[in-house]
Design a protein around this motif. Structure first.
Motif, PDB file in Angstrom:
ATOM      1  N   LYS A   1      53.955  39.634 100.194  1.00 39.87           N
ATOM      2  CA  LYS A   1      53.046  38.646 100.777  1.00 39.87           C
ATOM      3  C   LYS A   1      51.604  39.144 100.711  1.00 39.87           C
ATOM      4  O   LYS A   1      50.674  38.385 100.381  1.00 39.87           O
ATOM      5  N   LEU A   2      51.404  40.428 101.003  1.00 40.85           N
ATOM      6  CA  LEU A   2      50.076  41.023 100.923  1.00 40.85           C
ATOM      7  C   LEU A   2      49.570  41.025  99.486  1.00 40.85           C
ATOM      8  O   LEU A   2      48.425  40.642  99.207  1.00 40.85           O
ATOM      9  N   VAL A   3      50.411  41.436  98.547  1.00 36.98           N
ATOM     10  CA  VAL A   3      50.006  41.577  97.154  1.00 36.98           C
ATOM     11  C   VAL A   3      49.619  40.232  96.541  1.00 36.98           C
ATOM     12  O   VAL A   3      48.548  40.084  95.938  1.00 36.98           O
ATOM     13  N   PHE A   4      50.487  39.248  96.694  1.00 34.99           N
ATOM     14  CA  PHE A   4      50.194  37.939  96.108  1.00 34.99           C
ATOM     15  C   PHE A   4      49.008  37.278  96.809  1.00 34.99           C
ATOM     16  O   PHE A   4      48.164  36.643  96.156  1.00 34.99           O
ATOM     17  N   GLY A   5      48.928  37.441  98.116  1.00 35.56           N
ATOM     18  CA  GLY A   5      47.805  36.874  98.850  1.00 35.56           C
ATOM     19  C   GLY A   5      46.485  37.487  98.440  1.00 35.56           C
ATOM     20  O   GLY A   5      45.481  36.787  98.259  1.00 35.56           O
ATOM     21  N   ALA A   6      46.471  38.817  98.274  1.00 33.19           N
ATOM     22  CA  ALA A   6      45.238  39.508  97.890  1.00 33.19           C
ATOM     23  C   ALA A   6      44.817  39.149  96.469  1.00 33.19           C
ATOM     24  O   ALA A   6      43.629  38.952  96.189  1.00 33.19           O
ATOM     25  N   ALA A   7      45.786  39.054  95.546  1.00 34.70           N
ATOM     26  CA  ALA A   7      45.465  38.708  94.155  1.00 34.70           C
ATOM     27  C   ALA A   7      44.921  37.289  94.058  1.00 34.70           C
ATOM     28  O   ALA A   7      44.020  37.007  93.253  1.00 34.70           O
ATOM     29  N   ARG A   8      45.446  36.410  94.878  1.00 36.01           N
ATOM     30  CA  ARG A   8      44.949  35.034  94.897  1.00 36.01           C
ATOM     31  C   ARG A   8      43.544  34.992  95.504  1.00 36.01           C
ATOM     32  O   ARG A   8      42.626  34.408  94.927  1.00 36.01           O
ATOM     33  N   ALA A   9      43.384  35.635  96.644  1.00 38.06           N
ATOM     34  CA  ALA A   9      42.100  35.582  97.361  1.00 38.06           C
ATOM     35  C   ALA A   9      40.983  36.249  96.569  1.00 38.06           C
ATOM     36  O   ALA A   9      39.837  35.767  96.562  1.00 38.06           O
ATOM     37  N   ALA A  10      41.277  37.347  95.886  1.00 35.34           N
ATOM     38  CA  ALA A  10      40.244  38.088  95.157  1.00 35.34           C
ATOM     39  C   ALA A  10      39.645  37.255  94.028  1.00 35.34           C
ATOM     40  O   ALA A  10      38.417  37.198  93.861  1.00 35.34           O
ATOM     41  N   VAL A  11      40.501  36.599  93.252  1.00 31.79           N
ATOM     42  CA  VAL A  11      39.995  35.772  92.156  1.00 31.79           C
ATOM     43  C   VAL A  11      39.321  34.515  92.695  1.00 31.79           C
ATOM     44  O   VAL A  11      38.263  34.097  92.190  1.00 31.79           O
TER      45      VAL A  11
END
Length: 211
Positions: free
Chosen positions: A184-194
């Motif tokens: 959840k952290l990984v996918f959320g961070a990758a989405r939010a960063a871009v």
């Protein structure tokens, strides 16, 4: 339908089944783990039947790469291109990629991530094909960014090569980190960063999602 047509149809189905299994296996173990014997046993078909499609391991590996590329276009690129504006298409490429990984359609999440690491310093036809595919993908992202600039959706001072690299790295990085960290952290961070990067570069951020 003639008998010849029927054989051809069955052969195409067998080929597709083998390549689907090959891409799934390679997403976990890499291309070196692919053999005609192993796939024949897994799919309960004769090895001699596979020789009608591929004469050896390298031919199978190259065919698996092509199949994975076609899957990438079908699952990620084509739906993104259906979006109405260049900036929305650019965002959808990243969002669709994350969704493809998150669904776990491939057991290793990404065919290319493991194969790049496997062949990045090994000369030969597979390495050469990977270089071409990498250049094509980067060039495609750059073209999407340039289209958004031309449409007045991204600022004209944007470095398209740099932004394309950032988007790609943030997408690919999910594959290794999701094995070690909370998905959840990984996918959320990758989405939010871009999304944060694109919103900051946008002339009108309201075109993009808020989160």
């Amino acid at each position: 339908m003639t008998e010849t047509d029927g054989r051809k149809l069955r052969g195409n189905r067998t080929r597709a089944s083998v390549l689907d299994a090959a891409v799934k296996l390679a997403s976990v173990e890499g291309l070196e783990g692919l053999t005609l014997s192993r796939l024949a046993a897994q799919l309960e078909i004769t090895k001699s039947g596979l020789f009608t499609h591929w004469r050896g391991k390298e031919g199978l590996q190259l065919a698996a790469m092509e199949y994975a590329s076609e899957q990438w276009v079908t699952e990620i690129v084509a739906p993104a291109l259906a979006q109405p504006t260049p900036l929305q298409r650019l965002w959808a490429l990243h969002a669709n990629r994350l969704d493809f990984y998150e669904r776990g359609q491939l057991p290793g999440r990404c065919f290319f991530s493991i194969v790049f690491r496997e062949f990045d310093d090994r000369p030969g036809p597979i390495h050469d094909r990977l270089v071409i595919q990498s250049e094509q993908w980067h060039g495609f992202l750059v073209s999407m960014i340039e289209a958004a600039v031309a449409a007045g959706q991204l600022r004209p001072d944007i470095d398209a090569d740099l932004l394309a690299y950032e988007i790609d790295v943030l997408g690919e990085g999910v594959v290794s980190r999701v094995r070690m960290l909370d998905p959840k952290l990984v996918f959320g961070a990758a989405r939010a960063a871009v999304l944060q990067r694109l919103r900051a570069a946008s002339v009108d951020p309201s075109v993009l999602p808020d989160s």
